[in-house]
Motif scaffolding. Sequence first.
Motif, mmCIF file in Angstrom:
data_model
loop_
_atom_site.group_PDB
_atom_site.id
_atom_site.type_symbol
_atom_site.label_atom_id
_atom_site.label_comp_id
_atom_site.label_asym_id
_atom_site.label_seq_id
_atom_site.Cartn_x
_atom_site.Cartn_y
_atom_site.Cartn_z
ATOM 1 N N PRO A 89 0.729 -1.083 -0.399
ATOM 2 C CA PRO A 89 0.282 -0.335 0.007
ATOM 3 C C PRO A 89 0.424 1.182 0.334
ATOM 4 N N ASP A 121 -11.360 -10.280 -3.282
ATOM 5 C CA ASP A 121 -11.526 -9.702 -1.383
ATOM 6 C C ASP A 121 -10.718 -9.994 -0.998
ATOM 7 N N PHE A 124 -8.064 -6.688 -1.956
ATOM 8 C CA PHE A 124 -9.037 -5.565 -1.860
ATOM 9 C C PHE A 124 -8.895 -5.086 -0.101
ATOM 10 N N LEU A 125 -9.168 -6.165 0.208
ATOM 11 C CA LEU A 125 -10.320 -6.129 1.614
ATOM 12 C C LEU A 125 -9.125 -6.408 2.613
ATOM 13 N N ARG A 128 -4.835 -4.476 1.392
ATOM 14 C CA ARG A 128 -5.602 -3.404 1.334
ATOM 15 C C ARG A 128 -4.887 -2.503 -0.119
ATOM 16 N N HIS A 130 -4.770 -0.685 -3.733
ATOM 17 C CA HIS A 130 -5.453 0.111 -4.309
ATOM 18 C C HIS A 130 -6.445 0.155 -6.036
ATOM 19 N N ARG A 131 -5.508 -1.162 -6.605
ATOM 20 C CA ARG A 131 -6.010 -0.843 -8.064
ATOM 21 C C ARG A 131 -5.605 -2.843 -8.649
ATOM 22 N N ASP A 178 -9.972 0.172 -5.617
ATOM 23 C CA ASP A 178 -10.707 -0.397 -3.942
ATOM 24 C C ASP A 178 -12.240 -0.082 -3.686
ATOM 25 N N ARG A 179 -12.058 1.771 -3.997
ATOM 26 C CA ARG A 179 -13.527 1.893 -3.960
ATOM 27 C C ARG A 179 -14.371 1.569 -4.632
ATOM 28 N N TRP A 181 -14.342 -1.482 -5.463
ATOM 29 C CA TRP A 181 -14.602 -2.651 -5.368
ATOM 30 C C TRP A 181 -15.621 -2.577 -3.730
ATOM 31 N N GLN A 182 -15.893 -1.828 -3.176
ATOM 32 C CA GLN A 182 -16.725 -1.534 -1.998
ATOM 33 C C GLN A 182 -18.196 -1.842 -2.184
ATOM 34 N N ARG A 185 -18.799 -4.692 -4.940
ATOM 35 C CA ARG A 185 -18.838 -6.209 -4.202
ATOM 36 C C ARG A 185 -20.077 -7.101 -3.895
#
Length: 208
Positions: A89, A121, A124-125, A128, A130-131, A178-179, A181-182, A185
């Motif tokens: 990150p 998951d 990203f989760l 952490r 970003h892309r 990341d945002r 995918w949030q 998802r």
Amino acid sequence: MWGTELGGGLRLRLLERHHAETLFALTDRNRDHLRPWLPWVDGVRSVADSLAFIEDALGRFARGTGYELGIWEGEELVGVVGVRGIHSPADFTADTAIGYWLDAGHQGRGIMTRAVTAVLDDLFLTRRLHRVEIRVAPENHRSRAIPERLGFRMEGRLREVARYGEGWGDLLIYAILDREWQTARERVREQFFRGGKVGPDASPGSPL
């Protein structure tokens, strides 16, 4: 080792050295299926080649820069999904890419959608990041359906960057942040996982 349940008797497990013979057998019987899109397939001529691939992947896993997961239905290996270029990150670049391929006889059951969802998951989760990218040949419409289904955006086209047979072909770049995918998802799980089945899978795959 890394692994997760996908439901319906499906599981992701890290490919290890003792899987080399099984992986080679799966690759060998899918040559005609894979050859139009995955130019590396004819370079896999023996179990030793599959073992070298697994050992390289285990090296990436140990360094934290990537991994290769077998997709298992019960005790049967039915496909592979992998990640290259995992970044910290804190890094100044974000070039993580997912690639995948699936046995011809296991298409159309949502297997790859489930597998790539689990990998996203993780990236990203858990990690952490970003892309994340997926690169795929423009003509490989069923493989393109995976990133399109999962909320990726098509960002551009790399001209004649991948060799297919005797010539060079283009790749489309799909990416998700990341945002994004949030947001995607919840929709993905509601739309494609409800009832245990999703739409047609990528066929056969996306190059790494």
